[in-house]
Design a protein around this motif. Sequence first.
Motif, PDB file in Angstrom:
ATOM      1  N   ALA A  77      -0.925  49.777 -56.932  1.00 22.25           N
ATOM      2  CA  ALA A  77       0.522  50.008 -56.993  1.00 22.25           C
ATOM      3  C   ALA A  77       1.285  48.826 -56.407  1.00 22.25           C
ATOM      4  O   ALA A  77       2.313  48.397 -56.956  1.00 22.25           O
ATOM      5  CB  ALA A  77       0.871  51.297 -56.244  1.00 22.25           C
ATOM      6  N   ASP A  78       0.783  48.297 -55.301  1.00 19.16           N
ATOM      7  CA  ASP A  78       1.434  47.126 -54.705  1.00 19.16           C
ATOM      8  C   ASP A  78       1.373  45.916 -55.625  1.00 19.16           C
ATOM      9  O   ASP A  78       2.303  45.105 -55.662  1.00 19.16           O
ATOM     10  CB  ASP A  78       0.763  46.790 -53.364  1.00 19.16           C
ATOM     11  N   GLU A  79       0.283  45.789 -56.363  1.00 16.77           N
ATOM     12  CA  GLU A  79       0.162  44.663 -57.287  1.00 16.77           C
ATOM     13  C   GLU A  79       1.220  44.729 -58.387  1.00 16.77           C
ATOM     14  O   GLU A  79       1.835  43.712 -58.745  1.00 16.77           O
ATOM     15  CB  GLU A  79      -1.236  44.658 -57.913  1.00 16.77           C
ATOM     16  N   LEU A  80       1.438  45.916 -58.928  1.00 17.92           N
ATOM     17  CA  LEU A  80       2.472  46.069 -59.954  1.00 17.92           C
ATOM     18  C   LEU A  80       3.842  45.682 -59.423  1.00 17.92           C
ATOM     19  O   LEU A  80       4.610  44.962 -60.073  1.00 17.92           O
ATOM     20  CB  LEU A  80       2.478  47.512 -60.468  1.00 17.92           C
ATOM     21  N   SER A  81       4.143  46.157 -58.228  1.00 14.96           N
ATOM     22  CA  SER A  81       5.435  45.825 -57.613  1.00 14.96           C
ATOM     23  C   SER A  81       5.547  44.331 -57.330  1.00 14.96           C
ATOM     24  O   SER A  81       6.602  43.725 -57.550  1.00 14.96           O
ATOM     25  CB  SER A  81       5.614  46.625 -56.321  1.00 14.96           C
ATOM     26  N   ALA A  82       4.447  43.743 -56.842  1.00 13.60           N
ATOM     27  CA  ALA A  82       4.467  42.312 -56.524  1.00 13.60           C
ATOM     28  C   ALA A  82       4.646  41.463 -57.778  1.00 13.60           C
ATOM     29  O   ALA A  82       5.372  40.460 -57.766  1.00 13.60           O
ATOM     30  CB  ALA A  82       3.176  41.928 -55.805  1.00 13.60           C
ATOM     31  N   ARG A  83       4.001  41.857 -58.874  1.00 15.29           N
ATOM     32  CA  ARG A  83       4.165  41.103 -60.120  1.00 15.29           C
ATOM     33  C   ARG A  83       5.602  41.185 -60.640  1.00 15.29           C
ATOM     34  O   ARG A  83       6.158  40.197 -61.141  1.00 15.29           O
ATOM     35  CB  ARG A  83       3.191  41.616 -61.183  1.00 15.29           C
ATOM     36  N   GLN A  84       6.203  42.356 -60.516  1.00 13.49           N
ATOM     37  CA  GLN A  84       7.598  42.490 -60.927  1.00 13.49           C
ATOM     38  C   GLN A  84       8.507  41.607 -60.074  1.00 13.49           C
ATOM     39  O   GLN A  84       9.443  40.978 -60.590  1.00 13.49           O
ATOM     40  CB  GLN A  84       8.033  43.951 -60.822  1.00 13.49           C
ATOM     41  N   HIS A  85       8.224  41.532 -58.778  1.00 11.43           N
ATOM     42  CA  HIS A  85       9.051  40.709 -57.899  1.00 11.43           C
ATOM     43  C   HIS A  85       8.868  39.225 -58.202  1.00 11.43           C
ATOM     44  O   HIS A  85       9.821  38.440 -58.113  1.00 11.43           O
ATOM     45  CB  HIS A  85       8.712  41.002 -56.435  1.00 11.43           C
TER      46      HIS A  85
END
Length: 448
Positions: A200-208
């Motif tokens: 989940a953190d990876e998805l958020s980090a990629r969006q950022h």
Amino acid sequence: MRASRFLLAAALAGLLGPLSAPAWSLDLMQAYQAALAQDARIRAARAARDSAIERLPQARAQMMPNIAINLGRNKNDIDRTQENALGQDVKFNEEYFSYNQTLQLRQPLFRMPLFAGLRQAGFVVDDAEATLERELQDLGARVTGAYMEALLAQDALDLVLKQKAVTTTQLDAARKSLEAGFGTRTDIDEAQARLDMNIADELSARQHVEFTRRQLEILINQPVDTLLAVDARRLPLLPPEPAEVAEWIRLAEDGSPEVRALKARVEAARAEIAKARGGHYPTVDAVAQISKSGSENVTSPRSSYTNHLIGLQVNIPLFAGGYVNSTVRQAIAEQVRAEENLEAARRDLAVRVHREHRGVTEGVLRVRALEQAVRSAQQLVTSSKRSFEAGSRTMVDVLNAEQQLQTTLRDLAEARYLYLVSRVRLRALVGMDRERSIREVNGWLSQG
């Protein structure tokens, strides 16, 4: 057959060559130079400066001689009634053309509004120049902030990916331990929960990452491939020079382009008061005129005249319905507004200088403290793994140590970027050489 295969291979190589070429890396100075040419706010400020510069020749032109030519040609149709010797009314009709030609030179000698307007135009140009410099300084801070934010987002993604890889390894180890008969189901569940959170953190980090890259692309108006990262080994942790915040505030008072622009607006408002009060003063013009007319006299329609005139014209205002007094009061109110805006800007500037000064001074201490914290977290990870292998620590302890290390690394990267951004912002607030500030930070990036 071999020739056709060779040609096919060459064609594929030509198509895939650009795709397999090494990515072009963008550094901070290149981003700043691109933004200088592409940023819409800078282009607007330059256009506003160019527009304001034209106020000076316009003001000077109003004090220069004015030369004009007036030409006229008219058809006259006159019906005239006149008594004859017998006392009878006799009607006559006359048709003829008349003309007039006038060449006039008018030189203003004394006009108070024009003198005040010339001074005001100079202050308007100063305001526009300072406003452009403020936008240029702000652009350096904006580009640096966007660049560092993009680097931070990429670092955060890299750390999440590392944490994900570590957690995956720990999950595999926990499953193998359970299959071997000496592991626990709790270790698997804990590692799986951490891995799900990492995903989940990876998805958020990629969006950022995409968002921050987009912010930088908007500033420089070109796509961003890869960014040169900050080289921690080359980054000096330098306190601000001079060290006292009061000295920086004094520098900002003297060199801030924002303050210079507002001071120019105050002076322009004062000139506007003088300009408005000039409505009470007489005006004096020197006039030289040559006029030639023909057939303008009804009694002598075929006559012509040439007149040479030179002299002074004085206009003394007596009453304008209160218009001049109203414009004076309006100009005084505008001066008060400009002075209050200047005072508010000075106070706000002192607060911003103090904040960025603390960002540099405390940034140095925070980076050093987090560097030590990273070394401690690395030691904790090593100790936790050894203790786990010896049976005195659990898988949860190892995962917690790994997470603490990644969190500390992220905080350290953020502290470094904030320190660099604060340095650029502090120098921009006092009006220092913006390119030198950018070049200095750019020298601390990795060289690819």
